[in-house]
Scaffold this motif. Structure first.
Motif, short mmCIF file in Angstrom:
data_model
loop_
_atom_site.label_atom_id
_atom_site.label_comp_id
_atom_site.label_asym_id
_atom_site.label_seq_id
_atom_site.Cartn_x
_atom_site.Cartn_y
_atom_site.Cartn_z
N PRO A 43 -19.53 21.59 8.13
CA PRO A 43 -20.62 22.60 8.13
C PRO A 43 -20.46 23.53 9.38
O PRO A 43 -20.93 24.59 9.29
N SER A 44 -20.16 23.10 10.40
CA SER A 44 -20.16 23.85 11.62
C SER A 44 -18.81 24.75 11.69
O SER A 44 -18.80 25.58 12.30
N ALA A 45 -18.05 24.68 10.68
CA ALA A 45 -16.72 25.52 10.63
C ALA A 45 -17.01 27.02 9.93
O ALA A 45 -16.47 27.87 10.05
N PHE A 46 -18.24 26.90 9.50
CA PHE A 46 -18.73 28.25 8.84
C PHE A 46 -18.57 29.30 9.70
O PHE A 46 -18.32 30.67 9.37
N GLN A 47 -19.11 29.10 10.80
CA GLN A 47 -19.36 30.21 12.07
C GLN A 47 -17.99 30.65 12.32
O GLN A 47 -17.72 31.94 12.50
N TYR A 48 -17.06 29.73 12.42
CA TYR A 48 -15.63 30.33 12.73
C TYR A 48 -14.95 31.03 11.57
O TYR A 48 -14.19 31.66 11.74
N LEU A 49 -15.34 30.54 10.31
CA LEU A 49 -14.88 31.31 9.19
C LEU A 49 -15.32 32.89 9.04
O LEU A 49 -14.49 33.70 9.15
N LEU A 50 -16.43 32.83 9.46
CA LEU A 50 -16.91 34.37 9.66
C LEU A 50 -16.47 35.05 10.84
O LEU A 50 -16.18 36.38 10.65
N TRP A 51 -16.12 34.35 11.79
CA TRP A 51 -15.62 34.97 12.97
C TRP A 51 -14.18 35.51 12.68
O TRP A 51 -13.69 36.46 13.16
N VAL A 52 -13.38 34.71 11.88
CA VAL A 52 -12.13 35.11 11.68
C VAL A 52 -11.78 36.37 10.79
O VAL A 52 -11.39 37.23 10.91
N LEU A 53 -12.74 36.24 9.40
CA LEU A 53 -13.10 37.29 8.68
C LEU A 53 -13.68 38.58 9.13
O LEU A 53 -12.95 39.69 8.96
N MET A 54 -14.61 38.45 9.96
CA MET A 54 -15.06 39.74 10.44
C MET A 54 -14.18 40.20 11.61
O MET A 54 -14.22 41.42 11.89
N GLY A 55 -13.59 39.31 12.10
CA GLY A 55 -12.65 40.10 13.40
C GLY A 55 -11.60 40.63 12.66
O GLY A 55 -11.23 41.53 13.11
N TYR A 56 -10.97 40.07 11.58
CA TYR A 56 -9.88 40.77 10.98
C TYR A 56 -10.34 42.06 10.46
O TYR A 56 -9.72 43.11 10.62
N SER A 57 -11.64 42.16 9.87
CA SER A 57 -12.21 43.36 9.55
C SER A 57 -12.35 44.54 10.41
O SER A 57 -12.19 45.78 10.35
N LEU A 58 -12.85 44.03 11.73
CA LEU A 58 -13.13 44.83 12.83
C LEU A 58 -12.03 45.42 13.44
O LEU A 58 -11.61 46.53 13.65
N VAL A 59 -11.02 44.59 13.31
CA VAL A 59 -9.59 45.12 14.09
C VAL A 59 -9.17 46.12 12.98
O VAL A 59 -8.54 47.34 13.40
N THR A 60 -9.11 45.99 11.77
CA THR A 60 -8.70 46.67 10.66
C THR A 60 -9.44 48.13 10.81
O THR A 60 -8.93 49.12 10.84
N ALA A 61 -10.65 47.99 10.91
CA ALA A 61 -11.23 49.28 10.95
C ALA A 61 -11.30 49.93 12.22
O ALA A 61 -11.10 51.47 12.19
N SER A 62 -11.23 49.41 13.37
CA SER A 62 -10.95 50.24 14.37
C SER A 62 -9.51 50.79 14.74
O SER A 62 -9.45 51.94 15.18
N LEU A 63 -8.63 50.19 14.10
CA LEU A 63 -7.29 50.78 14.15
C LEU A 63 -7.20 51.88 13.19
O LEU A 63 -6.55 52.76 13.16
N LEU A 64 -8.05 51.71 12.22
CA LEU A 64 -7.96 52.68 10.97
C LEU A 64 -8.34 54.08 11.77
O LEU A 64 -7.71 55.19 11.46
N VAL A 65 -9.23 54.20 12.35
CA VAL A 65 -9.90 55.12 13.20
C VAL A 65 -8.91 55.86 13.97
O VAL A 65 -8.63 57.11 14.11
#
Length: 100
Positions: A43-65
């Protein structure tokens, strides 16, 4: 008339590759968790799952701009083709990585 089809096919392939990249990240999450030695079913791995997915999305969005601005400066077609080249070379190199 031919240029319209080239633009349409490049855009369609680019969209397909973007969705494929997101799917690859989701499918590779167990391997990512094993690499950083976290049990993906705890159950504690859920926060890491969110960090990985949101980190990927954040990097993609910032590189897009950032890359959008660079494409305005240096030409959209040139930067789009360069991006396809980098993506293709990276995909081929990742395919050559041995599975452990």
């Amino acid at each position: 008339m031919r240029y319209k089809w080239v633009v349409l096919s490049n855009t369609t392939i680019g969209t397909l590759l973007a969705f494929m990249n997101n799917t690859i990240v989701i499918i590779s999450l167990p391997a990512i968790f094993n690499g950083i030695r976290i049990n993906p079913l705890s159950p504690s791995a859920f926060q890491y799952l969110l960090w990985v997915l949101m980190g990927y999305s954040l990097v993609t969005a910032s590189l897009l701009v950032t890359l959008g601005r660079l494409s305005d400066m240096y030409g959209r077609v040139r930067l789009y083709n360069l991006g396809f080249l980098i993506f293709t070379v990276g995909s081929v190199l990742l395919h050559q990585t041995p599975a452990t």
